[in-house]
Scaffold this motif. Structure first.
Motif, PDB file in Angstrom:
ATOM      1  N   TYR A  85       0.165  -2.412  -5.078  1.00 40.90           N
ATOM      2  CA  TYR A  85      -1.181  -2.069  -5.533  1.00 40.90           C
ATOM      3  C   TYR A  85      -1.121  -0.980  -6.601  1.00 40.90           C
ATOM      4  CZ  TYR A  85      -3.156  -4.592  -1.497  1.00 40.90           C
ATOM      5  OH  TYR A  85      -3.503  -5.531  -0.580  1.00 40.90           O
ATOM      6  N   GLU A  86      -0.302   0.038  -6.365  1.00 38.88           N
ATOM      7  CA  GLU A  86      -0.191   1.146  -7.320  1.00 38.88           C
ATOM      8  C   GLU A  86       0.424   0.666  -8.637  1.00 38.88           C
ATOM      9  OE1 GLU A  86       2.456   5.085  -7.326  1.00 38.88           O
ATOM     10  OE2 GLU A  86       1.006   5.045  -5.669  1.00 38.88           O
TER      11      GLU A  86
ATOM     12  N   SER B 230       0.778  -1.236   0.000  1.00 39.07           N
ATOM     13  CA  SER B 230       0.000   0.000   0.000  1.00 39.07           C
ATOM     14  C   SER B 230       0.812   1.290   0.000  1.00 39.07           C
ATOM     15  CB  SER B 230      -0.949  -0.003   1.200  1.00 39.07           C
ATOM     16  OG  SER B 230      -0.203  -0.172   2.391  1.00 39.07           O
TER      17      SER B 230
ATOM     18  N   LYS C 216      -2.178  -1.412 -10.520  1.00 40.97           N
ATOM     19  CA  LYS C 216      -3.216  -0.539 -11.056  1.00 40.97           C
ATOM     20  C   LYS C 216      -2.734   0.129 -12.336  1.00 40.97           C
ATOM     21  CE  LYS C 216      -6.023   3.464  -9.864  1.00 40.97           C
ATOM     22  NZ  LYS C 216      -6.408   4.410  -8.819  1.00 40.97           N
ATOM     23  N   SER C 217      -1.518   0.641 -12.308  1.00 35.98           N
ATOM     24  CA  SER C 217      -0.959   1.341 -13.463  1.00 35.98           C
ATOM     25  C   SER C 217      -0.664   0.393 -14.626  1.00 35.98           C
ATOM     26  CB  SER C 217       0.323   2.054 -13.031  1.00 35.98           C
ATOM     27  OG  SER C 217       0.985   2.598 -14.132  1.00 35.98           O
TER      28      SER C 217
ATOM     29  N   LYS D  78       3.315   4.353  -1.407  1.00 33.65           N
ATOM     30  CA  LYS D  78       3.428   5.025  -2.707  1.00 33.65           C
ATOM     31  C   LYS D  78       4.420   4.254  -3.576  1.00 33.65           C
ATOM     32  CE  LYS D  78       4.251   9.567  -4.735  1.00 33.65           C
ATOM     33  NZ  LYS D  78       3.206   9.429  -5.705  1.00 33.65           N
TER      34      LYS D  78
END
Length: 91
Positions: A50-51, A44, A54-55, A46
């Motif tokens: 997950y990021e 989680s 997602k990208s 930055k």
């Protein structure tokens, strides 16, 4: 003394070591503190898993990559992403 510290007495650590010595494989489930301290990506933070998921896969929520339904529909993509995470862990 906190409960965690109390539970990890030298007797318990010796018992854990003796059990581990008789194993051929050990799996450890931990919080993100272990991976973060070792330099691995956490889920989680930055720029975390997950990021990145997602990208990379244009997902509404990066958590979706880690569901069975995503894996069932996009097996090669999920396995490629998880292989990258595995390779990161080996560095």
């Amino acid at each position: 003394m906190c409960r965690v510290c109390r539970d990890f007495s030298s007797t318990n650590i010796e018992l854990l070591k003796s059990k581990a010595n008789s194993c051929t494989r050990i799996v450890v489930f931990s919080g993100s503190g272990l991976s973060a301290t070792s330099g691995m990506s956490t889920f989680s933070t930055k720029g975390g898993l997950y990021e990145r998921a997602k990208s990379k896969y244009k997902l509404a929520d990066g958590k979706n990559l880690f569901t069975y339904s995503f894996y069932r529909r996009n097996r090669k993509q999920a396995e490629a992403f998880l292989a990258d995470v595995y390779l990161e862990a080996l560095e």
